[in-house]
Design an enzyme around this catalytic site. Structure first.
Site, short mmCIF file in Angstrom:
data_model
loop_
_atom_site.label_atom_id
_atom_site.label_comp_id
_atom_site.label_asym_id
_atom_site.label_seq_id
_atom_site.Cartn_x
_atom_site.Cartn_y
_atom_site.Cartn_z
N ASN A 7 47.57 48.32 48.86
CA ASN A 7 46.83 47.73 47.57
C ASN A 7 47.07 48.42 46.39
O ASN A 7 46.64 49.17 46.05
CB ASN A 7 45.50 47.61 47.84
CG ASN A 7 44.49 46.77 46.89
OD1 ASN A 7 45.15 46.27 45.96
ND2 ASN A 7 43.39 46.46 47.26
N ARG A 91 48.48 43.73 49.48
CA ARG A 91 47.88 42.79 48.77
C ARG A 91 48.44 42.29 47.52
O ARG A 91 48.86 43.17 46.88
CB ARG A 91 46.18 43.52 48.54
CG ARG A 91 45.23 42.62 47.79
CD ARG A 91 44.33 43.44 47.27
NE ARG A 91 43.30 42.29 46.52
CZ ARG A 91 42.68 42.56 45.43
NH1 ARG A 91 42.78 44.06 44.87
NH2 ARG A 91 41.75 41.84 44.78
N HIS A 180 39.22 36.81 45.68
CA HIS A 180 38.52 37.45 47.27
C HIS A 180 38.78 36.67 48.25
O HIS A 180 38.11 36.59 49.26
CB HIS A 180 37.00 37.54 46.97
CG HIS A 180 36.64 38.42 45.67
ND1 HIS A 180 35.49 38.17 44.91
CD2 HIS A 180 37.24 39.73 45.35
CE1 HIS A 180 35.55 39.07 44.12
NE2 HIS A 180 36.36 39.80 44.28
N ARG A 241 31.35 41.65 34.07
CA ARG A 241 31.95 40.13 33.81
C ARG A 241 30.84 39.25 33.50
O ARG A 241 29.84 39.46 34.32
CB ARG A 241 32.90 39.83 34.72
CG ARG A 241 34.21 40.53 34.60
CD ARG A 241 35.11 39.92 35.74
NE ARG A 241 35.43 41.15 36.63
CZ ARG A 241 35.98 41.13 37.87
NH1 ARG A 241 36.21 39.95 38.45
NH2 ARG A 241 36.11 42.23 38.63
N GLU A 384 39.28 43.41 54.21
CA GLU A 384 40.53 42.73 53.70
C GLU A 384 41.81 43.47 54.39
O GLU A 384 42.57 42.71 54.68
CB GLU A 384 40.45 42.85 52.10
CG GLU A 384 39.47 41.86 51.62
CD GLU A 384 38.95 42.52 50.17
OE1 GLU A 384 38.13 43.40 50.23
OE2 GLU A 384 39.30 41.70 49.20
#
Ligand code: AMP
Length: 399
Positions: A7, A91, A180, A241, A384
């Site tokens: 990743n 990823r 996601h 955010r 993941e």
């Protein structure tokens, strides 16, 4: 079969080496501050203490070489030769509308991922750098790309088209993509397994709540709607955010504060969310502590966050015509009993009620639904990396 999962960020690179015969992690690590002073690699062989090496890491290629060295090391390594490494899975954040599932990486796929850079200008270039670095260092090892956006490509048009002139979708591919995806895929399928029910028959709402958060409606195993949008800024309140806001706020604040578009973008991405509302921190642990001390703005941040999540659960139950399972995952979802209980408060009318005792769980799989709760409520730690390793194994075995 041994598979390396990578990743890659712009200045960091996380990795895990899987033994896919047992689906176990043999080693993992993190290369940090690539191209910056103070770069280092932290490598951990499963069952041993982490080994830290501070050294110059000017680019991702050097980072990959260090990862390989660590994996082959006589002391803390886990491979006796590179021939044992069957494939590398990456990823990749954005695949636009080009891929709805994972793919073997080749020149054509790389060109498609480069086409997606305008859609993810911060993430895709870093992911591509990681893939190119592996191609240079391990030219004969097959590579697979697993995309954050892929799972959401099953959304119907009415869920992904925005109410702006349709030409912008045609011209710039402006639409809801969602992110996601690998996590929502994993936890929804794992939830069905935990319940011993076929996913094709389940309506599941998955809440991935971390620094970045998104909620997804998974109907029969397919994503039919998700709270993040064209970018990961949309949806529920996040660490820094803003989540959903009235878009007219952007020109208003720009004018009132004399900011340009870039400044407003930074404001909404980095200075908003839990940090912006609380004025204290983006980390939910700090906010829970402050709220417990009675700090009003931290209490407000918790209320805004949980109310926003609750509204999405209601909306997605409506979108699917029902809900059988509610899943919590990621840093906040797996660990915060407080947020889970605040989110579920008042949802008894739709068959959701949690057991206080069972909810007192952290970071492990659990069914926290109260006895008699029509909707099963589960905590499912996300994984993941395992999805990336499984997809990589499948695709290289098919070839
Ligand atoms: P993630 O992005 O999935 O790594 O989630 C990171 C966030 O999870 C952190 O910013 C924390 O706010 C939150 N988190 C982690 N552990 C806890 C905990 N024990 N209680 C509440 N929040 C937590």
């Amino acid at each position: 079969m041994k598979i390396l999962v990578i990743n890659c960020g712009s200045s960091s690179l996380k990795y895990q080496l899987f033994d896919m015969d047992k689906e176990s992690v043999l080693a993992k690590g993190l290369v940090e501050r690539i191209g910056i002073d103070g770069s280092r690699i932290k490598h951990t062989k499963t069952g041993m203490d982490a080994v830290l090496q501070e050294t110059s890491i000017p680019d991702h290629k050097v980072g990959i070489k260090l990862v390989i060295e660590a994996l082959l090391d006589k002391g803390h390594g886990v491979l006796s030769s590179l021939d044992e490494l069957s494939a590398v899975g990456h990823r990749v954040v954005h695949a636009g509308e080009k891929f709805a599932s994972s793919v073997r990486l080749d020149a054509k796929v790389m060109a498609a991922l480069k086409d997606c850079i305008p859609l993810a200008p911060l993430h895709n270039p870093a992911n591509i750098m990681g893939i190119e670095a592996v191609s240079e260092v391990l030219p004969s090892v097959p590579q697979v790309g697993v995309f954050d956006t892929a799972f959401h490509q099953s959304m119907p048009e009415h869920a992904f088209i925005y109410g702006i002139p349709y030409g912008y979708y045609e011209k710039y591919k402006v639409r809801r993509y969602g992110f996601h995806g690998t996590s929502h895929y994993y936890v929804s399928h794992r939830a069905a397994e935990m319940l011993g029910r076929p996913i094709e028959k389940l309506k599941i709402v998955t809440c991935h709540l971390g620094n970045g958060s998104s909620i997804t409606a998974v109907d029969g195993g397919r994503s039919v709607d998700t709270s993040m949008g064209f970018t990961p800024l949309a949806g529920v309140l996040m660490g820094t955010r803003c989540g959903d806001i009235d878009p007219a706020l952007i020109p208003f604040i720009a004018q009132a504060e004399k900011l340009d578009v870039k400044d407003v973008d930074i404001l909404l991405n980095k200075k908003s969310g839990i940090l912006g509302v609380s004025g204290l921190s983006s980390d939910l642990r700090d906010i829970e502590d402050a709220a417990a001390r009675g700090e009003a703005r931290s209490k407000l941040a918790l209320a805004v966050l949980s109310y926003g999540i609750r509204k999405y659960i209601g909306a997605y139950a409506a979108a699917m015509g029902g809900i059988d399972v509610l899943v919590f995952t990621a840093g906040v979802g797996e660990n915060s009993a407080l947020i889970r209980s605040m989110v579920c408060e008042g949802l008894e009318f739709m068959g959701i009620s949690i057991d206080r005792e069972k909810n007192n769980v952290r970071g492990k799989e659990a069914d926290i639904g109260a006895e008699g709760s029509k909707v099963r409520v589960l905590v499912v730690p996300t994984n993941e990396e395992l999805v990336i390793a499984r997809d990589t194994k499948r695709l290289v075995s098919e070839a």
